[in-house]
Design a protein around this motif. Structure first.
Motif, PDB file in Angstrom:
ATOM      1  N   ARG A   9       0.853  -1.182   0.000  1.00 53.53           N
ATOM      2  CA  ARG A   9       0.000   0.000   0.000  1.00 53.53           C
ATOM      3  C   ARG A   9       0.892   1.236   0.000  1.00 53.53           C
ATOM      4  N   HIS A  10       0.475   2.265  -0.727  1.00 54.52           N
ATOM      5  CA  HIS A  10       1.255   3.494  -0.832  1.00 54.52           C
ATOM      6  C   HIS A  10       1.496   4.137   0.532  1.00 54.52           C
ATOM      7  N   THR A  62       3.209  -0.447 -10.451  1.00 50.37           N
ATOM      8  CA  THR A  62       2.428   0.496  -9.665  1.00 50.37           C
ATOM      9  C   THR A  62       1.100   0.749 -10.361  1.00 50.37           C
ATOM     10  N   SER A  63       0.177   1.297  -9.597  1.00 46.84           N
ATOM     11  CA  SER A  63      -1.074   1.758 -10.189  1.00 46.84           C
ATOM     12  C   SER A  63      -0.796   3.032 -10.985  1.00 46.84           C
ATOM     13  N   THR A  68       1.364   6.069  -5.616  1.00 47.21           N
ATOM     14  CA  THR A  68       2.012   4.753  -5.638  1.00 47.21           C
ATOM     15  C   THR A  68       3.383   4.835  -6.301  1.00 47.21           C
ATOM     16  N   THR A  71       5.763   6.428  -3.965  1.00 50.21           N
ATOM     17  CA  THR A  71       6.199   5.509  -2.910  1.00 50.21           C
ATOM     18  C   THR A  71       7.278   4.567  -3.437  1.00 50.21           C
ATOM     19  N   PHE A 149       2.739  -1.941  -6.105  1.00 52.86           N
ATOM     20  CA  PHE A 149       2.337  -0.805  -5.273  1.00 52.86           C
ATOM     21  C   PHE A 149       0.917  -0.397  -5.651  1.00 52.86           C
ATOM     22  N   SER A 150       0.016  -0.526  -4.697  1.00 53.07           N
ATOM     23  CA  SER A 150      -1.389  -0.274  -4.978  1.00 53.07           C
ATOM     24  C   SER A 150      -2.034   0.470  -3.803  1.00 53.07           C
ATOM     25  N   HIS A 151      -3.294   0.158  -3.507  1.00 52.45           N
ATOM     26  CA  HIS A 151      -4.102   0.965  -2.597  1.00 52.45           C
ATOM     27  C   HIS A 151      -4.873   0.090  -1.611  1.00 52.45           C
TER      28      HIS A 151
END
Length: 218
Positions: A9-10, A62-63, A68, A71, A149-151
């Motif tokens: 998660r970011h 990443t998104s 993201t 990060t 890397f996402s949410h």
């Protein structure tokens, strides 16, 4: 040979309640995609890049959101890696908050796979796009250690493919079990990290939550 995929998660995003005015005709989604990290978020992201668990990656995804990529950028530089940006890892489209008419909307979206707010995505829709991109990585025989890397919404909704949801509350509190063992019981942090391990048949063998107490203290 086994494969490890990390879901990250970011880091801490900038608090837009500090924005006096936002003069733009851009959509809520576009404004959300452009949210940057806070100064604390930048510090945490830099420390995250030195986490031993994330050493020796083969690839980073990443998104399609600034927070993201922001990060991931320290890790990309440290390991001299390029990045693949894939909007299938984007955050769930929340839609219109409807707390007045549906007070338990936050919890309901996790217990009812097809529930969604007006203009938003359901858990099923989020999981479908996330899973499609995830499976492409899983089936790439060249990749053995990958970080995505996402949410918060996107990661937790995807993980429910494998995990049992025991409890959820509005403040991003979750209790998850894997193989009848509690692996997460708390509030999702920024950043946060889950580790998924697969055998050479792409069968999941373990899921764990990586404690990053030193980073969360920053």
């Amino acid at each position: 040979m086994s494969k490890v995929i990390y879901l990250v998660r970011h880091s801490v995003r900038f608090d837009y309640s500090n924005v006096l005015d936002y003069k733009t005709d851009q959509s809520f989604m576009l404004k959300s995609e452009k949210i940057i990290l806070s100064t604390k978020g930048e510090k945490r992201a830099e420390v995250l890049s030195s986490l031993e668990e994330l050493n020796n990656l083969d690839a980073v995804y990443t998104s399609n959101c600034v927070r993201t990529l922001s990060t991931a950028k320290y890790l990309l530089e440290k390991q001299n890696l390029d990045v693949t940006i894939d909007d299938r890892f984007d955050e769930r489209r929340v839609g219109v908050f409807n707390s007045d008419s549906v007070p338990d909307w936050y919890e309901r979206q996790y217990y009812d796979i097809d529930y969604k707010t007006v203009g938003g995505e359901s858990q099923r829709e989020v999981r479908k796009r996330f899973e499609q991109a995830f499976d492409e990585i899983l089936n790439n025989k060249k990749l053995k250690r990958v970080a995505i890397f996402s949410h918060g919404y996107a990661i937790t909704m995807f993980l429910m493919k494998y995990l049992e949801l025991v409890d959820v509350k509005y403040n991003a509190y979750f209790k998850f079990k894997y193989k009848n063992k509690v692996i997460f019981d708390g509030i999702l942090e920024m950043p946060d990290l889950f580790k998924l391990e697969f055998n050479n048949k792409n069968e999941l063998t373990n899921i764990s939550h990586i404690d990053m107490e030193d980073i969360w203290k920053i």
